[in-house]
Each structure stands twice: as structure tokens, then as C-alpha cells.
Design an enzyme around this catalytic site. Structure first.
Site, PDB file in Angstrom:
ATOM      1  N   GLY A 249      72.221 -29.185  59.766  1.00 29.92           N
ATOM      2  CA  GLY A 249      72.264 -29.405  58.318  1.00 29.92           C
ATOM      3  C   GLY A 249      73.451 -30.257  57.906  1.00 29.92           C
ATOM      4  O   GLY A 249      73.348 -31.110  57.014  1.00 29.92           O
ATOM      5  N   ASP A 250      74.599 -30.034  58.555  1.00 29.55           N
ATOM      6  CA  ASP A 250      75.784 -30.841  58.263  1.00 29.55           C
ATOM      7  C   ASP A 250      75.552 -32.293  58.667  1.00 29.55           C
ATOM      8  O   ASP A 250      75.965 -33.225  57.977  1.00 29.55           O
ATOM      9  CB  ASP A 250      76.992 -30.282  59.008  1.00 29.55           C
TER      10      ASP A 250
END
Length: 299
Positions: A249-250
Site C-alpha cells: 500500500g505504501d
């Protein structure tokens, strides 16, 4: 310039044990050590994609020094605030028949340390991007995200990747981008989301609360972008074997920002975000640029 803030960085010590047994000595089959923290992950992927950025946050003790050294080895530039009380945490992640984690507490961050962070934030200029990502340690006020958003000028583009109230409470400051995943979206609205239309509807509700662009990750199901110009972008995940979801997600946030800064297009930013997130999911740690670009061409 892009700045990322990680309030509680870590050394992530990842070990593989065939059969973890409590109450006895266990021998590892494999060990890996990485710098950890959502903002740090964003910074590392941005650097891999050729986007210069600066890592901000708090570190303490010899573990903090190691986090700084490992970021430097990745080519990342950091300006951490070194606190006097305590050590940066070590998070032990055990891969066995079941996944287990033991997460450290982290150092004590004092008011004087926070003041130093605000002194750094004063240097941000119009058009700069600030990424606020992850949870906050219990030595910081719960409204620190809100306080930072209130402190910054309206011309700073704020990106927020956090859960529940940390995210919801900053929407009034009109962040440039927020990135909830499907599960976090369900938590915010206390409802089960059954299809893409329901997900898009909730994304639009977050826009009504102030968010400009809403990027929703859905793990193996892909992602959706509800953009500020009214366009909706959808993508299935590229084909590949998921090895590690930590940091995916990052990486998506980093890819989105890299794509947007280089191409100025929400569509291109979205594609780059999906490619970067998938590249990390298909890797033991963070994906590399060549892998990201290959997946980008497949989307």
C-alpha cells in the site's frame, strides 16, 4: 519536494521458522532485516522510481542509528529528530505455520521533540507534498495529524494513509490524496462493501467531507481511484504471485505520486500506483523500478 513523516520507525527483523514451538529454543531457517514504517516505505519506493524526497520522523538509540544507516544505503535522505529517552523499536515478524509479530514500543517523544518537527515543517514551500502515514505512538497527542494539517499553509499538498479517526479527522483540511484500503473503508462507514459501485459511492462520500482524490486499494482485487475531476479509474491487479503484502500500500502511494509528478495525469498516476504496489506485493521486500515499469505496461 516530497517529505514523508514516520512517527515511530522500526527495524523489522523477519525470521522464518518451519514450526514455531513455544516454551523451547527455535532455530531460524532464514533472517532478513529492513527499515520499517509506512512513511519510510513510501520514501524508499519514491527513490527507486527516481523521485527525490526527504524522510522526517523520530529515532532513538543504536536502533535509530541503524534505521538511518539503512535508509542511507538505499539512497534516501533523512532528517530524523533524535530523541533522548528510549530506543527505536524492533519489530519481530515470524513466518511459520502461522504468522506472528512482536512489535516494540519505541522511544518516548517529548513536547520539545515535537517542536523540532514543526520547525522542519515551517520550511515547506508552496507546491511541496507532505505524506503522513501510519499510526502514532502513545507518547504523542492523538490529534497530531490534525495539528500538522492546521499548521501547514493551504498550498501544501497533504497525503494521508492512516486508519479510522486519524484519516477521517483530517478530511476538513482537504488533503490532496487519501489511500484507505477496502477494509479500512468498511471500518470508517461501519458497513460491508459488496461491489465496486458501493466502494466508489463511499469514496465519493469521503470527497464530500474534503478529500480531493481517494485511492482505494483492494489487495488481489485491484484498486479504484475517485479523482477530484470526477473521473473514476479502476484496475485489476496484474498477474503475479503475492509474496509479501507489507509495504504494498505504501508503494502504491509512492507510485501514484511519482506518476503524477512526472506525467501530470491522474490516469497515469493511478497506473503507476497500481504497478508499484503490485511490484512490492510480488517481492520479498520492496519492488524495483524495472519490475514496476514492466507491470505498468501490463495495466
Amino acid at each position: 519536494m516530497i517529505y514523508t513523516v514516520t512517527f515511530n520507525p522500526s527495524i523489522d527483523y523477519i525470521v522464518k521458522i518451519d514450526n514455531l514451538r513455544l516454551g523451547t529454543v527455535n532455530r531460524t531457517q532464514n533472517e532478513e532485516i529492513y527499515p520499517g514504517g509506512k512513511g519510510i516505505n513510501v520514501s524508499i519506493m519514491l527513490k527507486k522510481l527516481g523521485v527525490e524526497n526527504k524522510v522526517l520522523g523520530f529515532i532513538g538509540g543504536f536502533t535509530g542509528d541503524e534505521i538511518e544507516a539503512r535508509l542511507k544505503s538505499q539512497g534516501c535522505y533523512s532528517e530524523f529528530i533524535k530523541v533522548a529517552d528510549g530506543l527505536s523499536r524492533i519489530n519481530v515478524k515470524i513466518s511459520s505455520k502461522e504468522e506472528s509479530e512482536i512489535n516494540g514500543r519505541g522511544p518516548r517523544i517529548k513536547g520539545s521533540d515535537v517542536e523540532k518537527l514543526y520547525s522542519q515543517l515551517k520550511d515547506l514551500k508552496s507546491g511541496d507534498i507532505l505524506v503522513l502515514a501510519g499510526s502514532i505512538p502513545n507518547t504523542l497527542p492523538e490529534n497530531i495529524y490534525e495539528d500538522i494539517c492546521d499548521f501547514l499553509s493551504n498550498n501544501i499538498n497533504i497525503v494521508v494513509d492512516a486508519t479510522r479517526n486519524l484519516l477521517v479527522n483530517v478530511l476538513k483540511y482537504k488533503p490532496f490524496l487519501i489511500k484507505p484500503n477496502k477494509y479500512e473503508l468498511e471500518e470508517i462507514f461501519n458497513t460491508k462493501l459488496n461491489d465496486e459501485e458501493e466502494i466508489i459511492e463511499k469514496g465519493k462520500e469521503l470527497q464530500k467531507c474534503g478529500a480531493r482524490n481517494v485511492l482505494i486499494s483492494m489487495a488481489g482485487e485491484g484498486a479504484i481511484l475517485v479523482s477530484e475531476n470526477g473521473e473514476i479509474f479502476k484496475s485489476k491487479s496484474p498477474k503475479g504471485v503475492v509474496i509479501n503484502s507489507v509495504g504494498a500500500g505504501d508503494s502504491m502511494v509512492a507510485g501514484f505520486l511519482a506518476g503524477y509528478l512526472k506525467r501530470g495525469s491522474m490516469e497515469e498516476a493511478f497506473k503507476m500506483g497500481v504497478a508499484a504496489g503490485s511490484a512490492s506485493a510480488f517481492s520479498h521486500w520492496m519492488g524495483d523500478k524495472a519490475q514496476v515499469l514492466r507491470l505498468y505496461d501490463e495495466i
